[in-house]
Scaffold this motif. Structure first.
Motif, PDB file in Angstrom:
ATOM      1  N   ASP A   1       0.641  -0.700   0.093  1.00  0.00           N
ATOM      2  CA  ASP A   1       0.088  -0.415   0.321  1.00  0.00           C
ATOM      3  C   ASP A   1       0.752   1.373   0.214  1.00  0.00           C
ATOM      4  O   ASP A   1       0.980   1.341   0.909  1.00  0.00           O
ATOM      5  CB  ASP A   1      -1.056  -0.064   1.222  1.00  0.00           C
ATOM      6  CG  ASP A   1      -2.572   0.951   0.961  1.00  0.00           C
ATOM      7  OD1 ASP A   1      -1.253   2.238   0.556  1.00  0.00           O
ATOM      8  OD2 ASP A   1      -2.827   1.024   1.394  1.00  0.00           O
ATOM      9  N   ILE A   2       0.746   1.839  -1.018  1.00  0.00           N
ATOM     10  CA  ILE A   2       1.747   3.104  -1.173  1.00  0.00           C
ATOM     11  C   ILE A   2       1.521   4.690   0.047  1.00  0.00           C
ATOM     12  O   ILE A   2       2.189   5.211   0.074  1.00  0.00           O
ATOM     13  CB  ILE A   2       1.633   3.609  -3.073  1.00  0.00           C
ATOM     14  CG1 ILE A   2       1.830   2.880  -3.898  1.00  0.00           C
ATOM     15  CG2 ILE A   2       2.555   5.537  -2.820  1.00  0.00           C
ATOM     16  CD1 ILE A   2       1.713   2.933  -5.126  1.00  0.00           C
TER      17      ILE A   2
ATOM     18  N   PRO B   1      13.172   7.190  -1.657  1.00  0.00           N
ATOM     19  CA  PRO B   1      12.393   6.974  -2.888  1.00  0.00           C
ATOM     20  C   PRO B   1      11.585   8.026  -3.966  1.00  0.00           C
ATOM     21  O   PRO B   1      10.403   7.777  -2.563  1.00  0.00           O
ATOM     22  CB  PRO B   1      12.506   5.316  -3.411  1.00  0.00           C
ATOM     23  CG  PRO B   1      12.553   5.170  -1.418  1.00  0.00           C
ATOM     24  CD  PRO B   1      12.972   6.390  -0.876  1.00  0.00           C
ATOM     25  N   ASN B   2      10.977   7.793  -4.985  1.00  0.00           N
ATOM     26  CA  ASN B   2       9.701   7.523  -4.986  1.00  0.00           C
ATOM     27  C   ASN B   2       8.406   6.376  -5.401  1.00  0.00           C
ATOM     28  O   ASN B   2       9.350   6.058  -6.380  1.00  0.00           O
ATOM     29  CB  ASN B   2       9.923   9.072  -6.213  1.00  0.00           C
ATOM     30  CG  ASN B   2       7.896   9.612  -6.429  1.00  0.00           C
ATOM     31  OD1 ASN B   2       7.525   9.315  -5.405  1.00  0.00           O
ATOM     32  ND2 ASN B   2       7.424   9.474  -8.248  1.00  0.00           N
ATOM     33  N   ILE B   3       7.841   6.190  -4.829  1.00  0.00           N
ATOM     34  CA  ILE B   3       7.044   4.824  -4.881  1.00  0.00           C
ATOM     35  C   ILE B   3       6.079   5.429  -6.197  1.00  0.00           C
ATOM     36  O   ILE B   3       5.175   6.236  -5.488  1.00  0.00           O
ATOM     37  CB  ILE B   3       7.253   4.065  -4.241  1.00  0.00           C
ATOM     38  CG1 ILE B   3       8.291   4.047  -2.835  1.00  0.00           C
ATOM     39  CG2 ILE B   3       6.426   2.818  -4.076  1.00  0.00           C
ATOM     40  CD1 ILE B   3       8.698   3.022  -1.966  1.00  0.00           C
TER      41      ILE B   3
ATOM     42  N   LEU C   1       5.013   0.674 -14.231  1.00  0.00           N
ATOM     43  CA  LEU C   1       5.883   0.033 -14.172  1.00  0.00           C
ATOM     44  C   LEU C   1       7.474  -0.040 -13.938  1.00  0.00           C
ATOM     45  O   LEU C   1       8.273  -0.732 -13.519  1.00  0.00           O
ATOM     46  CB  LEU C   1       5.380  -0.780 -15.739  1.00  0.00           C
ATOM     47  CG  LEU C   1       4.478  -1.695 -16.017  1.00  0.00           C
ATOM     48  CD1 LEU C   1       4.347  -1.397 -17.777  1.00  0.00           C
ATOM     49  CD2 LEU C   1       4.493  -2.722 -15.161  1.00  0.00           C
ATOM     50  N   ASN C   2       8.561   0.906 -14.756  1.00  0.00           N
ATOM     51  CA  ASN C   2       9.357   1.980 -14.501  1.00  0.00           C
ATOM     52  C   ASN C   2      10.048   2.178 -13.146  1.00  0.00           C
ATOM     53  O   ASN C   2       9.482   2.147 -12.197  1.00  0.00           O
ATOM     54  CB  ASN C   2       9.656   3.239 -14.953  1.00  0.00           C
ATOM     55  CG  ASN C   2      10.966   3.208 -15.716  1.00  0.00           C
ATOM     56  OD1 ASN C   2      11.883   2.236 -15.955  1.00  0.00           O
ATOM     57  ND2 ASN C   2      11.418   4.749 -15.737  1.00  0.00           N
ATOM     58  N   THR C   3      11.416   1.621 -13.295  1.00  0.00           N
ATOM     59  CA  THR C   3      11.386   1.717 -12.234  1.00  0.00           C
ATOM     60  C   THR C   3      13.300   2.749 -12.216  1.00  0.00           C
ATOM     61  O   THR C   3      13.987   2.067 -13.408  1.00  0.00           O
ATOM     62  CB  THR C   3      12.328   0.005 -11.489  1.00  0.00           C
ATOM     63  OG1 THR C   3      11.153  -0.049 -10.335  1.00  0.00           O
ATOM     64  CG2 THR C   3      13.186   0.636  -9.847  1.00  0.00           C
TER      65      THR C   3
ATOM     66  N   LEU D   1       5.994  -0.382  -7.893  1.00  0.00           N
ATOM     67  CA  LEU D   1       5.765  -0.930  -6.862  1.00  0.00           C
ATOM     68  C   LEU D   1       5.274  -2.829  -7.512  1.00  0.00           C
ATOM     69  O   LEU D   1       5.346  -2.952  -7.777  1.00  0.00           O
ATOM     70  CB  LEU D   1       4.666  -0.822  -5.954  1.00  0.00           C
ATOM     71  CG  LEU D   1       3.413  -1.219  -5.089  1.00  0.00           C
ATOM     72  CD1 LEU D   1       4.444  -0.681  -3.657  1.00  0.00           C
ATOM     73  CD2 LEU D   1       2.445  -1.338  -4.908  1.00  0.00           C
ATOM     74  N   VAL D   2       6.613  -3.442  -6.710  1.00  0.00           N
ATOM     75  CA  VAL D   2       6.406  -5.263  -7.772  1.00  0.00           C
ATOM     76  C   VAL D   2       6.047  -5.939  -5.983  1.00  0.00           C
ATOM     77  O   VAL D   2       5.194  -5.181  -5.102  1.00  0.00           O
ATOM     78  CB  VAL D   2       8.224  -5.656  -7.295  1.00  0.00           C
ATOM     79  CG1 VAL D   2       8.189  -4.959  -8.496  1.00  0.00           C
ATOM     80  CG2 VAL D   2       8.441  -5.690  -5.876  1.00  0.00           C
ATOM     81  N   ASP D   3       5.090  -6.885  -6.228  1.00  0.00           N
ATOM     82  CA  ASP D   3       4.237  -7.588  -5.536  1.00  0.00           C
ATOM     83  C   ASP D   3       4.744  -8.659  -4.697  1.00  0.00           C
ATOM     84  O   ASP D   3       4.816  -8.521  -3.685  1.00  0.00           O
ATOM     85  CB  ASP D   3       2.878  -8.455  -5.688  1.00  0.00           C
ATOM     86  CG  ASP D   3       3.382  -9.473  -7.679  1.00  0.00           C
ATOM     87  OD1 ASP D   3       4.326  -9.107  -7.913  1.00  0.00           O
ATOM     88  OD2 ASP D   3       1.979 -10.018  -7.559  1.00  0.00           O
ATOM     89  N   ARG D   4       5.790  -9.022  -5.327  1.00  0.00           N
ATOM     90  CA  ARG D   4       6.851 -10.440  -5.130  1.00  0.00           C
ATOM     91  C   ARG D   4       8.199  -9.961  -5.491  1.00  0.00           C
ATOM     92  O   ARG D   4       8.528  -9.509  -6.933  1.00  0.00           O
ATOM     93  CB  ARG D   4       6.669 -11.414  -5.668  1.00  0.00           C
ATOM     94  CG  ARG D   4       5.530 -12.229  -4.689  1.00  0.00           C
ATOM     95  CD  ARG D   4       5.120 -13.506  -4.390  1.00  0.00           C
ATOM     96  NE  ARG D   4       6.410 -14.592  -3.744  1.00  0.00           N
ATOM     97  CZ  ARG D   4       6.131 -15.579  -3.245  1.00  0.00           C
ATOM     98  NH1 ARG D   4       4.580 -16.193  -3.746  1.00  0.00           N
ATOM     99  NH2 ARG D   4       6.908 -16.166  -2.754  1.00  0.00           N
TER     100      ARG D   4
END
Length: 819
Positions: free
Chosen positions: A277-278, A533-535, A539-541, A614-617
């Motif tokens: 959760d951001i 960091p900015n979350i 899709l891009n990191t 943000l990644v789920d895993r």
């Protein structure tokens, strides 16, 4: 019979025997009761359950044998002794119930009152067990846990432990004194209900004094945080480093500046449960920002944190009746510090810190009670007249005064008897067997006054009592007994009053733990030059000048080479990373995973700027290892772990793969590596952000052909055959491999290195061999003469050199050939 033999073997103590009936010898083994804490850990850590039997009746009131009974059974998950548990770790007891698709899971730390439950798909069960890291697991069937694997926890297999649903609901409703389980959020989670009831039943059976501490049950969803499997936890070295298993070189150690045991335990939890959760992530990061921007407020809070004890465990000791006076003093002192922190946060008027201030209570009533009742210099014992402050109980004060004056009365009586008898050596003494006595040496026995009653004869003296001494003794001993009884009663009443506030104290303690972790992450950010960091859900990191948080602390300040991370755009969803062994590929993979994890736990990260997707895993497959305990080879383990990743990853996952396929033959390995990359790239449910590190240079062509793939390489500088690993990641594939050079650097004997170079040249030049010369081309770290000559000739500009220079070069070349 077996218990004595087991005890003798496990504790390395003598095994004796005693005859019980004609010809029947019973084996015996034992330890002194006061040494139990030294021996108990050995038994518990080896999976034994130890029954503690204590005297349960007063010898004065008993006729014959004093009553004894088992008061508790100590197991790995129900330990409460301070010396048996790590203050910085939770000691979780877990219960599992499963059907064909799902598992119900409940776990508790009876020393901190934390009790949780959830239901989850079976495929996520082992990852959740690894995250929680319980000390003991209750199951009806061990097969649920792959028992052929060596487990780091004790497994209790007993179907009678876990009740069926109707009985389980009754157990929970009765314990919590409720008519519905809806307030706990688990009313429709039948497997969770059974697992939770199994916990209550097990604790009631083995550690009944802890039952009053279980006042709440929290239902959580694994969907609210990132699931980390054991492989990822180990590969990213979150809590201990690789082969050495050193805790000094772990992410936890780098971030751990906590000042309380509660904070230390919570930090481990945050690391193992990155958020999804951001808003929650931002709340934590906002707090770190505010602490950094308000150094005076932060400094004041830190000064109070360092004086706070482990309130979570202290308050449970009070509630279970095992606290001592010093525990109460620690509680009072800690609550005072918490009150100061609340005041500081409130006065700061910083809106983004309000969530830390609001839950904290002042607890003035509890502080006042302890400070007015308990002597600050109290020992751990109650009943000696030194625990309760003067003025708190008039009755106790008068008894203590009588007891203290008794010594004066005894001294006065001794002087009186010396004067009446004329015996100057006469003295009044005391022992536990005979009580008070008058001792007279044998040379003065003729001077004994009337009324002396002989009590004991010694070699050089005799002991007597008088009616007056007996009366005084009764008064003194009665006063001491009453002091012990009354002081214990008062202490128990104080503990009861404190226990009425247990819920509010636990809430304050939990909040202070959060403050402590935020403080710890703030210090880590300041000391290690981390940035916020900015979350986002993009899709891009993109991370500029990223660093590995652990490796940079091992190296000298200016030795670490930062690298950019760019992953997630259509052109670089999958990055194939090539380069020499030892050049830093694995470190780069780990630092990508660690930075993402740190960002999602709310921490600042080691970089100059960071846009984090943000990644789920996070899935990792890094390093070589086999599992001989279940007959799995290195390659088999590698394939099982890769299969797990491919079956569970989603388009929002981060996949970090290192050297897939190296555990088998070259072409088998290459085929598998290429297939895995193509599968991730082409599968509609995957297309995950992926870094694929490999030593197969053929994979460069694969990445070039795939639309969403990109080539990266670790740069190497070549200078007349000398190789320098620059540790810098750049675009494009690596042109060469350096396996033989690494072998040379590792200390492989020179004969082997020379033979390897000769074979390599044969492989590269042979037309019969099936190995592609370009893909397996090696460069010598120590150049051959032909290479040196070739390089020298290539560097000559014929149009510019003079005849004399040409002759000099020719002579130099001749010398090299002759050598």
């Amino acid at each position: 019979d077996n218990d004595a033999k087991i005890l003798s073997k496990e504790l390395q103590i003598a095994l004796t025997s005693k005859e019980m009936g004609k010809g029947n010898k019973v084996p015996l083994a034992g330890i002194p009761y006061h040494a139990i804490n030294n021996y108990l850990p050995k038994l518990i850590n080896n999976g034994y359950r130890v029954a503690i039997c204590e005297q349960t009746s007063d010898p004065k009131d008993s006729k014959g044998i004093v009553d004894r009974s088992v008061v508790r059974v100590v197991t790995a998950g129900t330990v409460t002794e301070d010396n048996l548990i790590d203050k910085n770790l939770n000691n979780f007891l877990m219960c599992l119930v499963a059907d064909n698709k799902s598992a119900g899971l409940a776990y508790i730390d009876i020393t901190t009152c934390e009790f949780f439950t959830t239901e989850l798909p079976l495929e996520y069960l082992h990852a959740e067990i690894s995250r929680i890291n319980p000390k003991e697991i209750l199951v009806s069937n061990k097969s649920l846990l792959n028992p052929q694997n060596k487990s780091p926890f004790v497994i209790q297999e007993d179907s009678s432990i876990i009740p069926y649903l109707e009985s389980a609901e009754h157990i929970l409703k009765t314990h919590f004194e409720v008519k519905s389980l809806e307030p706990f959020g688990c009313s429709k989670l039948h497997l969770s209900i059974r697992a939770s009831a199994g916990i209550i039943s097990y604790v009631q059976k083995n550690q009944p004094l802890s039952i009053p501490n279980i006042t709440n049950l929290k239902t959580f969803s694994t969907n609210s945080f990132m699931t980390l499997d054991s492989q990822t936890i180990n590969n990213l070295e979150l809590f201990k480093a690789g082969r050495s298993e050193s805790k000094n070189y772990s992410l936890f150690n780098i971030l751990n500046f906590t000042q309380t045991p509660m904070g230390s335990r919570l930090l481990r939890n945050w690391i193992s449960q990155p958020l999804l959760d951001i808003k929650e992530i931002s709340q934590r990061a906002d707090s770190i920002t505010e602490f950094k921007n308000h150094p005076e407020t932060f400094k004041k809070i830190s000064s109070h944190l360092e004086n706070i004890s482990d309130l979570e465990r202290l308050i449970t000791k009070v509630n279970s009746g095992t606290a001592n006076p010093r525990d109460l003093i620690s509680i009072s002192s800690s609550l005072e510090q918490i009150t100061h922190i609340k005041t500081i946060l409130k006065k700061s008027n910083i809106s983004k810190l309000k969530w830390l201030e609001s839950p904290i209570k002042t607890h003035l009533k509890t502080i006042g009670l302890i400070n007015s009742a308990i002597n600050i210099d109290s020992s751990t014992l109650v009943g000696n007249g030194k625990t309760i402050q003067k003025g708190f109980s008039k009755n106790l004060d008068s008894l203590i005064e009588l007891s203290q004056n008794s010594q004066i009365s005894i001294a006065n009586l001794e002087n009186k008897e010396k004067e009446n008898s004329g015996i100057k050596s006469l003295k009044i003494g005391f022992n536990r067997v005979f009580g008070y006595y008058i001792e007279i040496s044998k040379s003065n026995l003729s001077q004994i006054p009337e009324g002396y009653i002989r009590k004991q004869t010694l070699t050089g003296a005799e002991r007597f009592i008088t009616e007056e001494l007996k009366k005084l003794e009764d008064e003194i001993l009665t006063a001491k007994e009453k002091i012990e009884i009354i002081e214990n009663e008062i202490f128990q009443k104080i503990c009861h009053q404190i226990s009425l506030s247990i819920n509010s104290i636990i809430i304050s303690a939990n909040t202070i733990a959060i403050v402590d972790v935020i403080s710890s992450l703030t210090i880590a950010a300041q000391e290690n030059n981390y940035i916020r960091p900015n979350i986002s859900n993009n899709l891009n990191t993109e991370v500029i000048d990223s660093r590995h948080p652990v490796v940079e602390k091992i190296l000298s300040k200016n030795d670490y080479i930062p690298n950019d991370i760019k992953i997630g755009n259509p052109e670089n969803k999958i990055n194939v990373l090539t380069g020499p062994n030892m050049a830093g590929k694995s470190t780069y993979l780990r630092q990508i995973g660690l930075i993402n994890l740190m960002a999602q736990m709310g921490s600042f990260v080691p970089a100059s700027s960071a846009e984090i997707s943000l990644v789920d895993r996070i899935f990792t497959r890094v390093g070589l290892q086999d599992d001989l305990s279940i007959g799995q080879s290195t390659f088999m383990v590698e394939m099982v772990e890769t299969a797990t990743i491919l079956n569970n990853a989603t388009s929002k996952s981060l996949i970090l793969l290192d050297e897939i396929g190296r555990g088998t033959s070259t072409y088998d390995g290459l085929a598998i590596a290429q297939s895995v990359v193509e599968f991730i790239h082409n599968h509609p449910k995957l297309q995950s952000k992926t870094i694929f590190a490999t030593h197969y240079h053929e994979m460069i062509d694969v990445a070039d052909k795939l639309e969403n793939a990109n080539n990266l390489h670790v740069t190497v500088e070549e200078n007349f055959g000398n190789i320098i690993f620059l540790r810098k990641i750049d675009q494009g594939g690596a042109g060469k491999s350096y396996g033989i050079h690494v072998a040379d650097l590792a200390g492989i004997p020179k004969d082997i290195i020379d033979r390897a170079r000769k074979l390599l040249n044969e492989f590269e030049n042979s037309t019969a061999t099936k190995i592609n010369p370009e893909s397996s081309k090696q460069l010598s770290l120590i150049p051959s003469k032909n290479q040196e000559i070739k390089q020298l000739l290539s560097s000559i500009n014929i149009d510019e050199i003079t005849p004399l220079e040409a002759l000099t070069i020719l002579d130099d070349l001749k010398g090299k050939i002759i050598d």
